[in-house]
Design a protein around this motif. Structure first.
Motif, PDB file in Angstrom:
ATOM      1  N   ALA A 190      -0.319   7.319   1.193  1.00 20.30           N
ATOM      2  CA  ALA A 190      -1.554   8.089   1.039  1.00 20.30           C
ATOM      3  C   ALA A 190      -2.780   7.323   1.518  1.00 20.30           C
ATOM      4  CB  ALA A 190      -1.730   8.494  -0.419  1.00 20.30           C
ATOM      5  N   GLN A 191      -2.658   6.005   1.658  1.00 23.76           N
ATOM      6  CA  GLN A 191      -3.774   5.184   2.116  1.00 23.76           C
ATOM      7  C   GLN A 191      -3.845   5.073   3.636  1.00 23.76           C
ATOM      8  OE1 GLN A 191      -2.474   2.045  -1.036  1.00 23.76           O
ATOM      9  NE2 GLN A 191      -4.560   1.471  -0.466  1.00 23.76           N
ATOM     10  N   SER A 231      -4.560   5.959   7.465  1.00 25.59           N
ATOM     11  CA  SER A 231      -5.451   6.773   8.292  1.00 25.59           C
ATOM     12  C   SER A 231      -4.752   7.278   9.543  1.00 25.59           C
ATOM     13  CB  SER A 231      -6.683   5.958   8.715  1.00 25.59           C
ATOM     14  OG  SER A 231      -7.452   5.574   7.612  1.00 25.59           O
ATOM     15  N   GLY A 287      -4.474  -3.269   8.535  1.00 24.45           N
ATOM     16  CA  GLY A 287      -5.537  -2.855   7.640  1.00 24.45           C
ATOM     17  C   GLY A 287      -6.531  -3.961   7.393  1.00 24.45           C
ATOM     18  N   ALA A 305       2.199  11.058   4.018  1.00 25.22           N
ATOM     19  CA  ALA A 305       0.928  10.423   4.401  1.00 25.22           C
ATOM     20  C   ALA A 305      -0.080  11.521   4.744  1.00 25.22           C
ATOM     21  CB  ALA A 305       1.145   9.483   5.580  1.00 25.22           C
ATOM     22  N   ILE A 343       0.849  -1.188   0.000  1.00 25.94           N
ATOM     23  CA  ILE A 343       0.000   0.000   0.000  1.00 25.94           C
ATOM     24  C   ILE A 343       0.888   1.242   0.000  1.00 25.94           C
ATOM     25  CG2 ILE A 343      -1.772  -1.259   1.304  1.00 25.94           C
ATOM     26  CD1 ILE A 343      -1.141   0.687   3.652  1.00 25.94           C
ATOM     27  N   THR A 344       0.288   2.385  -0.260  1.00 26.53           N
ATOM     28  CA  THR A 344       1.018   3.640  -0.272  1.00 26.53           C
ATOM     29  C   THR A 344       0.756   4.414   1.008  1.00 26.53           C
ATOM     30  OG1 THR A 344      -0.768   4.921  -1.283  1.00 26.53           O
ATOM     31  CG2 THR A 344       0.725   3.726  -2.773  1.00 26.53           C
ATOM     32  N   ASP A 361      -3.228  12.088   4.622  1.00 29.12           N
ATOM     33  CA  ASP A 361      -4.519  11.880   5.276  1.00 29.12           C
ATOM     34  C   ASP A 361      -4.395  11.189   6.629  1.00 29.12           C
ATOM     35  OD1 ASP A 361      -6.025  13.047   3.242  1.00 29.12           O
ATOM     36  OD2 ASP A 361      -6.058  11.195   2.083  1.00 29.12           O
ATOM     37  N   GLY A 415      -9.674   2.288   7.370  1.00 24.94           N
ATOM     38  CA  GLY A 415      -8.443   2.535   6.629  1.00 24.94           C
ATOM     39  C   GLY A 415      -7.290   1.680   7.116  1.00 24.94           C
ATOM     40  N   HIS A 416      -6.101   2.237   7.030  1.00 25.95           N
ATOM     41  CA  HIS A 416      -4.869   1.518   7.360  1.00 25.95           C
ATOM     42  C   HIS A 416      -4.077   2.281   8.413  1.00 25.95           C
ATOM     43  CE1 HIS A 416      -5.953   0.064   3.343  1.00 25.95           C
ATOM     44  NE2 HIS A 416      -5.310  -1.048   3.651  1.00 25.95           N
TER      45      HIS A 416
END
Length: 325
Positions: A72-73, A75, A167, A101, A69-70, A103, A132-133
């Motif tokens: 940006a994913q 939480s 996640g 990150a 995952i990136t 978000d 989310g993650h």
């Protein structure tokens, strides 16, 4: 059906290898003394331009890559550390900025060497509300707060970081249960006296060495012997898990002699105890995620096997987690 799982792990150890001989001379001991007392043979210390957030960011990137995952994913980012870059802002804020990150909420947890298990619990709580993650990182850089002449501490510690990504997933390792404990009456056993609101680091405090990490080794050993085995046994009982069911034991990498005694007391007949302290020493909150990542990369953790994580350290604090791999 999805659940919160461990999607990936990662670790970062500084390049500089510090031998027992290097730390032994200023402390008035030798290599044989260190090995006999601790079973530690080497440790890694950070470069002059590396801070805790740098170690944490590198471990976080490795875990994100393993999870696929990136940043940006994410939480939330939780960094467990007792050696932050600065008293303010949280080290996690630097990590969030470095990773991009955008978000992710980011905050620190300080439960000293138990920090990673406490941080896992905090991250699970955030995900339960936000989804989310989560990126959960244990990172410590003890080499900057060690008194080179104090044989009780300088021989024990190294620098490093380990990370886990949590996640939603329908399969993979999941945290089945967690248990957190604090024994504030023993808070004086492990501390850095200066640098906070009670004792600011003025010239007098610096001259007295109040900036250094201190530990009552005998008191810590008594605390571990008196409290940790019983906490773990009670945890397994309440989780409905027999000692025979545990296949892997990953404790905080405090001291090899101490871990031998703890493992014997726990009587986990089918479990392998995983250790990285011989080459990395005690890396504080990073020791459990570093050791878990090492076991994962070696392929020793098989699907369905139960992994017991057990942390203990300053506070005094203890955290236990059961992972079904």
């Amino acid at each position: 059906m999805t659940d919160v799982r461990i999607l990936g792990t990662g670790a970062y150890l500084p390049e500089r290898v510090v031998s027992n001989d290097e730390v032994a001379a200023p402390a008035g001991v030798d290599d044989a003394w260190i090995i006999g007392k601790t079973e530690i043979r080497a440790r890694r210390w950070a470069a002059a331009d590396e801070a805790t957030s740098d170690l944490a960011t590198a471990a976080g990137r490795a875990a994100l890559e393993a999870a696929g995952i990136t940043a940006a994913q994410l939480s939330v980012i939780v960094v467990a550390t007792s050696t932050p870059d600065r008293p303010q802002p949280p080290t996690a804020a630097y990590v969030q900025g470095s990773l991009g990150a955008i978000d992710a909420a980011a905050f620190d947890v300080n439960a000293v060497c138990s920090g990673e298990v406490f941080a896992l619990s905090a991250a699970e709580g955030v995900l339960a509300r936000r989804g989310g993650h989560a990126l959960v990182i244990g990172a410590d850089l003890y080499s900057r707060i060690l008194n080179p002449t104090d044989r009780r501490t300088v021989v024990l510690f190294g620098d490093g970081a380990g990370a886990m990504v949590l996640g939603p997933a329908s399969h993979g390792p999941r945290i089945r249960d967690l248990s957190l404990h604090t024994f504030g009456e023993f808070s004086g056993l492990i501390e850095v006296p200066g640098g906070g609101s009670r004792l600011p680091l003025d010239e007098q405090a610096l001259a007295a060495g109040q900036q250094y990490f201190t530990m009552d080794g005998r008191g810590v050993r008594r605390f571990v012997a008196d409290h940790v085995p019983q906490l773990i046994k009670q945890f397994l009982h309440e989780a409905g898990v027999a000692p025979d069911d545990i296949r892997h034991f990953i404790p905080h990498q405090a001291n090899g002699v101490m871990l031998d005694s703890l493992f014997e007391e726990l009587a986990l007949p089918n479990a392998t105890m995983h250790r990285t302290l011989q080459e990395y020493a005690n890396t504080g909150a990073a020791s459990i995620p570093i050791t878990l990542d090492s076991a994962r990369r070696m392929g020793t953790l098989q699907p369905g096997e139960l992994v017991l994580l057990a942390a203990f350290g300053g506070g005094m604090a203890a955290g236990v987690a059961l992972v079904e791999w």
